[in-house]
Design a protein around this motif. Structure first.
Motif, mmCIF file in Angstrom:
data_model
loop_
_atom_site.group_PDB
_atom_site.id
_atom_site.type_symbol
_atom_site.label_atom_id
_atom_site.label_comp_id
_atom_site.label_asym_id
_atom_site.label_seq_id
_atom_site.Cartn_x
_atom_site.Cartn_y
_atom_site.Cartn_z
ATOM 1 N N ARG A 41 0.848 -1.193 0.000
ATOM 2 C CA ARG A 41 0.000 0.000 0.000
ATOM 3 C C ARG A 41 0.889 1.249 0.000
ATOM 4 N NH1 ARG A 41 1.341 -2.194 4.131
ATOM 5 N NH2 ARG A 41 1.699 -1.339 6.163
ATOM 6 N N SER A 42 0.351 2.359 -0.416
ATOM 7 C CA SER A 42 1.064 3.630 -0.400
ATOM 8 C C SER A 42 0.756 4.332 0.903
ATOM 9 C CB SER A 42 0.615 4.490 -1.581
ATOM 10 O OG SER A 42 1.212 5.752 -1.513
ATOM 11 N N SER A 43 1.736 4.349 1.801
ATOM 12 C CA SER A 43 1.491 4.934 3.111
ATOM 13 C C SER A 43 2.191 6.266 3.296
ATOM 14 C CB SER A 43 1.965 3.972 4.203
ATOM 15 O OG SER A 43 3.375 3.848 4.144
ATOM 16 N N GLY A 44 3.271 6.496 2.537
ATOM 17 C CA GLY A 44 4.024 7.720 2.715
ATOM 18 C C GLY A 44 4.997 7.637 3.859
ATOM 19 N N THR A 93 7.360 6.606 0.089
ATOM 20 C CA THR A 93 6.487 6.869 -1.061
ATOM 21 C C THR A 93 5.968 8.306 -1.074
ATOM 22 O OG1 THR A 93 4.597 5.953 0.126
ATOM 23 C CG2 THR A 93 5.784 4.467 -1.356
ATOM 24 N N LEU A 125 6.216 10.672 -4.423
ATOM 25 C CA LEU A 125 5.060 11.322 -5.036
ATOM 26 C C LEU A 125 5.194 12.845 -5.027
ATOM 27 C CD1 LEU A 125 2.255 9.010 -3.636
ATOM 28 C CD2 LEU A 125 3.013 9.174 -6.028
ATOM 29 N N ALA A 136 -1.556 8.370 -8.994
ATOM 30 C CA ALA A 136 -2.384 8.694 -7.829
ATOM 31 C C ALA A 136 -1.836 8.044 -6.562
ATOM 32 C CB ALA A 136 -3.819 8.240 -8.066
ATOM 33 N N ALA A 137 -1.223 6.894 -6.704
ATOM 34 C CA ALA A 137 -0.646 6.170 -5.572
ATOM 35 C C ALA A 137 0.577 5.417 -6.070
ATOM 36 C CB ALA A 137 -1.661 5.195 -4.988
ATOM 37 N N ASP A 143 2.761 1.905 -5.202
ATOM 38 C CA ASP A 143 2.911 0.657 -4.468
ATOM 39 C C ASP A 143 4.323 0.127 -4.684
ATOM 40 O OD1 ASP A 143 0.268 0.673 -3.600
ATOM 41 O OD2 ASP A 143 -0.425 -0.391 -5.382
#
Length: 142
Positions: free
Chosen positions: A3-6, A61, A65, A75-76, A78
């Motif tokens: 998942r994209s969590s940052g 991430t 981004l 948009a995301a 992974d």
């Protein structure tokens, strides 16, 4: 894929005191971490490329981004949790200095995935957006 969590969730071996994954002769804390944490902005396209490589190493991430041009940014993002980035080679640069608005960086990023060593080659384009360097896209392979 993850998942994209940052949030940085990279290997514990990367600390502020360890050598920077980007390959420059500085600690992570004195090099790419300053960009990742927003304490500094990459002054050249090459430094942005190096900081983005380090962001892949530490799974940041959010930084990846934020430093992606809005017209080409997904948009995301992974990332593959089993992928381990093992080294960066800068093969060439053009433009991308404080005196330019565009630049390219040709590189090879080495990694292992499930114990198998491999590399990714790319000739990347960078532009200044609101005064800051951002990744635009990859030039087509010839």
């Amino acid at each position: 894929m993850t998942r994209s969590s940052g949030a940085a969730r990279g290997p514990a071996a990367v600390t502020p005191a360890t050598p920077c994954p980007c390959g420059r002769p500085a600690s992570y804390g004195d090099c790419c971490a300053a960009f990742h944490q927003g304490r500094a902005a990459a002054p050249t396209a090459e430094r942005l490329m190096r900081s983005r490589y380090s962001a892949f190493v530490v799974s940041d991430t959010g930084y990846l981004l934020r430093t992606w041009h809005p017209t080409t940014r997904p948009a995301a993002l992974d990332l593959e949790p089993a992928q381990r980035w093992t080294g960066l080679e800068i093969l060439g640069t053009a433009g991308g200095t404080a005196f330019h608005t565009e630049g390219t960086v040709e590189f090879r990023a080495h990694f292992s995935l499930h114990g198998v060593a491999d590399s990714q080659y790319e000739h990347s384009r960078f532009v200044r957006e609101d005064g800051a360097w951002v990744y635009l896209d990859a030039l087509p392979s010839i």
